[in-house]
Design an enzyme around this catalytic site. Sequence first.
Site, PDB file in Angstrom:
ATOM      1  N   ASP A  17      15.252 -22.516  23.084  1.00  0.00           N
ATOM      2  CA  ASP A  17      15.228 -21.504  21.834  1.00  0.00           C
ATOM      3  C   ASP A  17      15.638 -20.025  22.126  1.00  0.00           C
ATOM      4  OD1 ASP A  17      14.014 -23.795  20.304  1.00  0.00           O
ATOM      5  OD2 ASP A  17      12.317 -22.250  19.640  1.00  0.00           O
TER       6      ASP A  17
ATOM      7  N   HIS B  87      18.513 -21.141  14.413  1.00  0.00           N
ATOM      8  CA  HIS B  87      16.950 -20.446  14.757  1.00  0.00           C
ATOM      9  C   HIS B  87      17.075 -19.336  13.992  1.00  0.00           C
ATOM     10  CE1 HIS B  87      13.176 -20.387  16.534  1.00  0.00           C
ATOM     11  NE2 HIS B  87      13.423 -19.686  17.590  1.00  0.00           N
TER      12      HIS B  87
ATOM     13  N   HIS C  11      15.226 -13.805  14.291  1.00  0.00           N
ATOM     14  CA  HIS C  11      14.070 -14.241  14.953  1.00  0.00           C
ATOM     15  C   HIS C  11      12.961 -13.509  13.906  1.00  0.00           C
ATOM     16  CE1 HIS C  11      10.940 -15.971  17.267  1.00  0.00           C
ATOM     17  NE2 HIS C  11      11.876 -16.977  17.923  1.00  0.00           N
TER      18      HIS C  11
ATOM     19  N   HIS D 151      12.388 -22.015  26.154  1.00  0.00           N
ATOM     20  CA  HIS D 151      13.308 -20.991  26.050  1.00  0.00           C
ATOM     21  C   HIS D 151      14.106 -20.479  27.093  1.00  0.00           C
ATOM     22  CE1 HIS D 151       9.923 -20.678  23.632  1.00  0.00           C
ATOM     23  NE2 HIS D 151      10.377 -20.047  22.728  1.00  0.00           N
TER      24      HIS D 151
END
Length: 288
Positions: free
Chosen positions: A106, A157, A161, A261
Amino acid sequence: MLVTSMLALTACGSDGSKKDHSAALPATGGPTVTASADPAQPTVSASPSAGPSASKAPSGKPSPKPSASTVKGPEGTFVIRPPGTGHGAAGSQSRTGSTTVALTFDDGPDPVNTPKILDLLRDNGVKATFCLVGFRARDNPDLVRRIAAEGHTLCNHSWQHLTDLAKKEPSYIDWDLKRTNEVIRAAAGPDVPIRYFRAPGGNFTPGLIAKAKDMGMASIYWDVDPADWNHSKDANDEAHIKRVIAEVKRQVRQGSIILSHDNKQPDTIVAYQTLIPFLKQYFTLEAL
């Protein structure tokens, strides 16, 4: 479906701060099956079913529940658990739907760490899923292009964020998801598939899932989260790496989606130098 080696981790913000993740988240005895005469290969002991399930086989007899198996390998004993059931927040997808394991990364692309994880995946013949933040995809188009060219799966995504994305106005959510897809396709090609969406922090709502579905994206959560973004509980980098490795090994099962991540997480790359060979030994790793 999902790359058996895809891993899932708790989503974090660009500043590394912790997010609110509301995860929705033995039998004994049995024959021993030796997988190979080669002593370097693991020995698998299959545990029998703990009892019949409620479902019926075609013959009308109860179908046995999937059983776990104990594997004795060079690193010791490891229990391979069968696929479980369940979903992530608001009914998002938390498992691959098969026995394969999927690794997910991510918050990138990160100009320093994403090339390193791509090199590691390439050298091990593994495909993963990359959940890309829109403005970082815009700023690093060559990395988006490489991710797609090397056969990895692309996941939206969100643009920046925002962990409260689901609370924004519908018009903003529309713009956010569409703009993120636009910059991904501007880099990787107009026809590149973007089949998945992961909400920042895993903060899904039914409305956000419906919005992603309208854009042709399934919403993915995870069932393995080693919290690789959270360094506060570790004394140093070495302790952090050991904890991440141990947590993935403890939580993973057939069908897992592993959350990890690549953005600003160099220790994650080091941890996967150990984890990828381990996961390949016991599971099939496939991209979602």
